[in-house]
Design a protein around this motif. Structure first.
Motif, PDB file in Angstrom:
ATOM      1  N   UNK A 115       0.828  -1.211   0.000  1.00 49.23           N
ATOM      2  CA  UNK A 115       0.000   0.000   0.000  1.00 49.23           C
ATOM      3  C   UNK A 115       0.862   1.260   0.000  1.00 49.23           C
ATOM      4  N   UNK A 116       2.010   1.205   0.676  1.00 51.67           N
ATOM      5  CA  UNK A 116       2.937   2.341   0.675  1.00 51.67           C
ATOM      6  C   UNK A 116       3.331   2.718  -0.746  1.00 51.67           C
ATOM      7  N   UNK A 117       3.564   1.696  -1.565  1.00 56.54           N
ATOM      8  CA  UNK A 117       3.983   1.936  -2.941  1.00 56.54           C
ATOM      9  C   UNK A 117       2.908   2.607  -3.766  1.00 56.54           C
ATOM     10  N   UNK A 118       1.643   2.267  -3.509  1.00 53.42           N
ATOM     11  CA  UNK A 118       0.544   2.873  -4.263  1.00 53.42           C
ATOM     12  C   UNK A 118       0.484   4.373  -4.017  1.00 53.42           C
ATOM     13  N   UNK A 119       0.788   4.787  -2.799  1.00 51.93           N
ATOM     14  CA  UNK A 119       0.755   6.217  -2.476  1.00 51.93           C
ATOM     15  C   UNK A 119       1.883   6.941  -3.197  1.00 51.93           C
ATOM     16  N   UNK A 120       3.067   6.327  -3.229  1.00 48.70           N
ATOM     17  CA  UNK A 120       4.177   6.915  -3.987  1.00 48.70           C
ATOM     18  C   UNK A 120       3.847   6.961  -5.481  1.00 48.70           C
ATOM     19  N   UNK A 121       3.232   5.894  -5.990  1.00 49.96           N
ATOM     20  CA  UNK A 121       2.898   5.852  -7.411  1.00 49.96           C
ATOM     21  C   UNK A 121       1.881   6.931  -7.765  1.00 49.96           C
ATOM     22  N   UNK A 122       0.958   7.221  -6.855  1.00 46.86           N
ATOM     23  CA  UNK A 122      -0.035   8.266  -7.112  1.00 46.86           C
ATOM     24  C   UNK A 122       0.634   9.632  -7.260  1.00 46.86           C
ATOM     25  N   UNK A 123       1.670   9.881  -6.457  1.00 49.04           N
ATOM     26  CA  UNK A 123       2.415  11.138  -6.600  1.00 49.04           C
ATOM     27  C   UNK A 123       3.040  11.211  -7.990  1.00 49.04           C
ATOM     28  N   UNK A 124       3.700  10.134  -8.382  1.00 50.72           N
ATOM     29  CA  UNK A 124       4.315  10.045  -9.712  1.00 50.72           C
ATOM     30  C   UNK A 124       3.272  10.232 -10.810  1.00 50.72           C
ATOM     31  N   UNK A 125       2.142   9.556 -10.665  1.00 51.26           N
ATOM     32  CA  UNK A 125       1.081   9.602 -11.664  1.00 51.26           C
ATOM     33  C   UNK A 125       0.523  11.014 -11.795  1.00 51.26           C
ATOM     34  N   UNK A 126       0.312  11.662 -10.654  1.00 50.02           N
ATOM     35  CA  UNK A 126      -0.211  13.032 -10.648  1.00 50.02           C
ATOM     36  C   UNK A 126       0.753  13.990 -11.348  1.00 50.02           C
TER      37      UNK A 126
END
Length: 769
Positions: free
Chosen positions: A429-440
C-alpha cells in the motif's frame, strides 16, 4: 440475478418487486452528493429484509474490534463511517393499517435511478389487507447544488376509497450499524426540536464527539394546491416526527414534500448548526422542489458534459460505464481535502467506509482526467497531511528515523485494521501512495508539488522500505520477507514479486525526485533535509545499494516472474478446473484450503506489469498474463479492470471486452454475490480505466497524451473526453478510424497510434484504422 435490472442507457430500472433482491437494489440505486448519501431504502415502512443506510461524509466511530488474541502494534479499533439519522422516513397509515409493502399485496412496482438527472424514483400500486388500494410515487435526490440538503416528493392516490390517511414524516436517530462489533449504538442525543414548521435532532458520536444535526421541513399539497395542515409533533428518544391527518378523496393525489438537511460539526460550530439548518431549509423550500430538481438536472448535465463515455451499439456496456461514472461523481467531489473515497462510498457499511490503497491505485487516474486538477491534488494532500500518523504507525511496528507506513485502513491516518496478515504484511500500500504522486506529476506537470509536499512523503516511504528489506547472506542479495501481496489468498510469503518491485521503484523514484528538487530549489531541499534529518550520503546510498542488489523471483523455463517464492510448488490447477458450485472460494472454502491453493484473488504480478509496463516488452507481459490470468478467480472487485487493460494492450480485444463487462456490471449483475453490502465504488474508477486506458489505449509519455485505440466487435463506436493540462479533448474511436477533437482554445500535440498529431484549437484530426 444477472438480468434483474432492465437494460437502459441512462437508467437503472427495477421492474416488479422481489424481496430477495431488495438489499441488492438498495445498494445499486443509492444516492449521494459528496457530503451525504443514502441507500435506496423506502420512505414508507418496510418490515421485510433491508439494510438501512444514511451517511454523512467524514463522520466516524472507533469501534473496538473483537479478536481472540492481541499482538504488539495491533490497532485498538476499526474506524467506521456511521449510519446517521434516517432523514427520508415517511410513515403512512391508511385508516388503521400501516402502509408496508412486506404486508401488502404489491400489484405493480417500479424503482428507477435516473443517472442523467440524478434522482431516484419509485412508484407502486398496493392493496392493504382490508382491500384498500393506493398508488404511490416518490422522487428524491441528494442535491449537488445545495450539498448538505436533500428533498423528497411523496405522492399518494387513494385508488378505490375515500377516507383518512395519516402521513408522518420523521427523523430517526435511533439507528445502528449492521457490523457493530458489540451491537453498540454509536450516537447520543444532544437536542431535539419540533418548534414552528421545522423538526430537528442533533446527535453526538460517542468517543469521537462528532455532532450531526438533521432537520426537516414539510409542505402538503392536495391536487396541485398547497394547503395548510394541522400536525401533531411526536418526540421520542432520538426521534422526532410530525403527524399529519388528511381527508383524502378517491382518485385525488395527496403530496408531501419533505426538505431535509444534514450538518456536521466538521464544518460548523455545534452551537451554530440549528440556526444554519433553519436558514438552509428556508432557502431550499423557497426554491421549491421543482426548481431544486431542475438545478439537480443542470448540475448533472455539466458533469456529464465532461465525464460521459458513449458506447454505440451495446446498451449493456453503455449502462455499465455510466453507472460507474455516476456513482464516482456521487461519492467524491474533491471540494474537501479532509475527505476521501471509501470502497463502498455512500452505498453500504462494509470496509467501514474508510480509506484504502484503492484511492491511489485506481481512483486518482479517473479524477486526473475528468475533473479540475485540484481534485486529484486534494487526494494527495489527504495523505500528506497524515504523514505524521504514518510515521507513528511505522514506529509502533519497530521502524525508526522517520520511516512511514501508511495505514491499510484509516479515517484520520491512524491504522485501524487489525488482521495481522494485512496490517503488518500488506505493505505494498505504501507503494501505491508513492505511485499516485508520480502519476499526478506526470499527468499534470505540477512538479512544484514535489518541492512542497511530494518529496517529504517519498523519503519517508523509502526509509520504510530500506528498513523493511533484509540482506540475505546466503543469496548475497536483498530480500523481502513475510509479506502479503495484492493477492490476499496468500499470506506471509517471502519475496512477493509485486511488493519487491514497487519497493525498489519507490526508492528509484525518490532518488530522481531528490535530484529534481535540488535542481529546481536547492534552498527548499536543504530546508526539507534539515526538517526531517535526511542524511543524503548515507540514506541515498542505502537506497541505491538495495536497487542494485534486490532479489526478484522468476522462472526462466516459463519466462515468468514468480508471484512469490514457492508458488510453483502448489498444485497447478486452473480456474476452469473449479466446479461452479465451489465459487466464490471465499464463501465456499476454508481459509486453510484457499491459502494452500494456486488460486489468485486479484491481479498481483499483473498489477506490477500494469503500473510499470514501459519497463517490460510485450512478450514478457503476454507470457505472465497467459500464465496468471487462468489461475485468477477475480474475487476482488479491483481485479477485472487490470486484466481488461492488459488484454487490450496485448491486442486480445475479446478477453478485454469480457473483463470490461465484468467490471462495469459487477454490481448491477451482482457477479460476486455481495452487492447487498454496498457497491464497489473504488473499483468503478477501474472500470473507467478499462475503457480509456484499455480500449482507448491512453497513456502519458514524455509529457504528452498517447492513444493506441482498438474497438470491440460489439461496439459501433466509442467516445470519451479527457482533460489534460488545461486542454479538453474528445476522442472518438470507430471502425473506420479515430478522431481527436480539440475543444480547447490552445493547440495540442498528441501521439495517435505511434505518430505525432498536431491538433489546432477548436479543430480535429482523423487517422484511419
Amino acid at each position: 440475478m444477472k438480468d434483474y435490472f432492465k437494460v437502459d442507457e441512462w437508467k437503472i430500472i427495477e421492474e416488479g418487486f422481489d424481496p430477495h433482491y431488495n438489499k441488492v437494489a438498495e445498494s445499486v440505486l443509492s444516492l449521494g452528493n459528496g457530503r451525504m448519501g443514502q441507500r435506496a431504502n423506502f420512505e414508507d415502512a418496510y418490515s421485510g429484509e433491508n439494510l438501512q443506510g444514511n451517511y454523512v461524509a467524514g463522520v466516524y466511530y472507533p469501534d473496538k474490534t473483537r479478536v481472540g488474541w492481541w499482538k504488539n502494534g495491533y490497532p485498538e479499533y476499526f474506524a467506521k463511517v456511521l449510519n446517521a439519522a434516517n432523514w427520508i422516513g415517511i410513515d403512512v397509515w391508511i385508516g388503521e393499517e400501516q402502509l408496508d409493502l412486506a404486508k401488502c399485496e404489491v400489484i405493480s412496482f417500479r424503482r428507477e435511478l435516473n443517472m442523467k438527472e440524478g434522482y431516484l424514483k419509485r412508484s407502486f400500486h398496493a392493496k392493504t389487507a382490508a382491500g384498500k388500494e393506493v398508488a404511490v410515487e416518490a422522487i428524491r435526490f441528494c442535491s449537488m447544488v445545495d450539498d448538505e440538503c436533500g428533498a423528497i416528493k411523496y405522492s399518494i392516490i387513494p385508488v378505490n376509497f375515500t377516507g383518512e390517511i395519516t402521513i408522518t414524516p420523521f427523523i430517526d436517530g435511533d439507528i445502528a450499524n449492521k457490523d457493530s462489533n458489540y451491537d453498540e449504538k454509536f450516537w447520543d442525543e444532544v437536542h431535539k426540536n419540533t418548534a414552528d414548521d421545522i423538526s430537528s435532532i442533533q446527535l453526538r458520536t460517542k468517543k469521537t464527539g462528532f455532532e450531526v444535526l438533521t432537520a426537516m421541513k414539510c409542505v402538503l399539497l392536495q391536487g396541485d394546491a398547497s394547503v395548510d395542515y394541522r400536525s401533531t409533533p411526536i418526540l421520542k428518544e432520538k426521534y422526532v416526527a410530525t403527524e399529519i391527518k388528511v381527508e383524502a378523496k378517491q382518485g385525488e393525489v395527496v403530496t408531501l414534500i419533505k426538505y431535509a438537511t444534514n450538518l456536521s460539526s466538521q464544518n460548523y460550530k455545534a452551537e451554530d448548526m440549528a440556526v444554519r439548518a433553519t436558514e438552509l431549509l428556508a432557502t431550499i423550500s423557497a426554491k421549491g422542489f421543482d426548481i431544486m430538481l431542475a438545478e439537480q438536472a443542470a448540475a448533472w448535465a455539466e458533469k456529464w458534459k465532461n465525464n460521459d463515455i458513449i458506447i454505440e451499439g451495446d446498451a449493456k456496456a453503455q449502462q455499465g460505464i455510466r453507472f460507474n461514472i455516476f456513482q464516482l461523481n456521487q461519492t467524491y467531489t474533491g471540494e474537501d481535502d479532509r475527505l476521501n473515497i471509501g470502497p463502498k462510498g455512500f452505498t453500504g457499511e462494509k470496509y467501514g467506509g474508510s480509506t484504502y490503497w484503492d484511492t491511489e491505485a485506481y481512483c486518482v487516474p479517473f479524477y486526473l482526467a475528468t475533473a479540475e486538477q485540484k481534485v486529484a491534488r486534494n487526494l494527495l494532500l489527504y495523505r500528506y497531511k497524515q504523514l505524521g500518523k504514518a510515521i507513528e504507525n511505522a514506529k509502533l511496528l519497530g521502524f525508526k528515523d522517520g520511516a512511514a507506513l501508511y495505514p491499510m485502513v484509516t479515517m484520520d491516518g491512524t491504522e485501524c485494521h487489525n488482521e495481522w496478515e494485512i496490517t503488518f504484511e500488506e505493505i505494498h500500500r505504501n507503494g501505491a501512495i508513492a505511485f499516485a504522486i508520480y502519476n499526478y506529476v506526470r499527468y499534470t506537470g505540477d512538479e512544484a508539488y514535489l518541492d512542497d509536499y511530494g518529496l517529504e512523503v517519498l523519503i519517508a516511504i523509502s526509509r520504510f522500505w530500506s528498513q523493511r528489506i533484509t540482506w540475505s547472506a546466503d543469496r548475497q542479495q536483498y530480500v523481502m520477507l513475510g509479506v502479503t501481496g495484492p493477492n490476499e489468498y496468500e499470506n506471509n510469503v517471502n519475496n512477493n514479486w509485486y511488493s519487491s518491485t514497487i519497493a525498489v521503484w519507490c526508492m528509484k523514484y525518490t532518488l530522481e525526485v531528490i535530484d529534481k528538487v535540488k535542481a529546481s530549489d536547492n534552498a527548499k531541499y536543504d530546508a526539507l533535509a534539515t526538517k526531517i534529518a535526511f542524511n543524503e550520503t548515507i540514506e541515498s546510498g542505502r537506497f541505491a545499494d538495495i536497487i542494485a542488489k534486490m532479489y526478484f523471483p522468476q522462472d526462466e523455463k516459463l519466462g515468468i516472474y514468480l508471484q512469490q517464492d514457492g508458488y510453483l510448488d502448489k498444485e497447478q490447477l486452473l480456474v476452469t478446473d473449479l466446479p461452479a458450485t465451489e465459487r466464490p472460494l471465499v464463501q465456499k472454502w476454508s481459509w486453510d484450503r484457499i491459502l494452500r491453493s494456486v488460486f489468485i484473488k486479484q491481479a498481483d504480478v499483473l498489477q506490477g506489469l500494469y503500473f510499470f509496463e514501459e519497463d517490460y516488452d510485450l512478450e514478457t507481459i503476454r507470457r505472465n498474463y497467459d500464465f496468471y490470468e487462468p489461475r485468477t478467480v477475480h474475487e476482488s472487485s479491483l481485479s477485472p479492470c487490470v486484466h481488461a487493460i492488459l488484454a487490450a494492450k496485448l491486442g486480445d480485444v475479446e478477453r478485454a471486452y469480457q473483463f470490461y463487462l465484468r467490471t462495469s456490471r459487477l454490481d448491477i449483475d451482482d457477479y460476486n454475490n455481495d452487492t447487498e453490502d454496498g457497491c464497489h465504488i473504488t473499483s468503478m474508477a477501474g472500470t473507467w480505466m478499462s475503457v480509456v486506458e484499455g480500449f482507448g489505449g491512453m497513456r502519458v509519455k514524455d509529457g504528452m497524451l498517447s492513444f493506441n485505440p482498438l474497438l470491440p466487435e460489439e461496439w459501433g463506436a466509442l467516445s470519451f473526453q479527457i482533460g489534460f493540462r488545461g486542454s479538453l479533448l474528445n476522442i472518438r474511436i470507430a471502425k473506420e478510424g479515430t478522431t481527436v477533437k480539440n475543444l480547447s482554445d490552445t493547440a495540442i500535440t498528441v501521439i495517435l497510434k505511434g505518430a505525432s498529431q498536431f491538433v489546432e484549437a477548436k479543430n480535429e484530426v482523423f487517422v484511419k484504422a
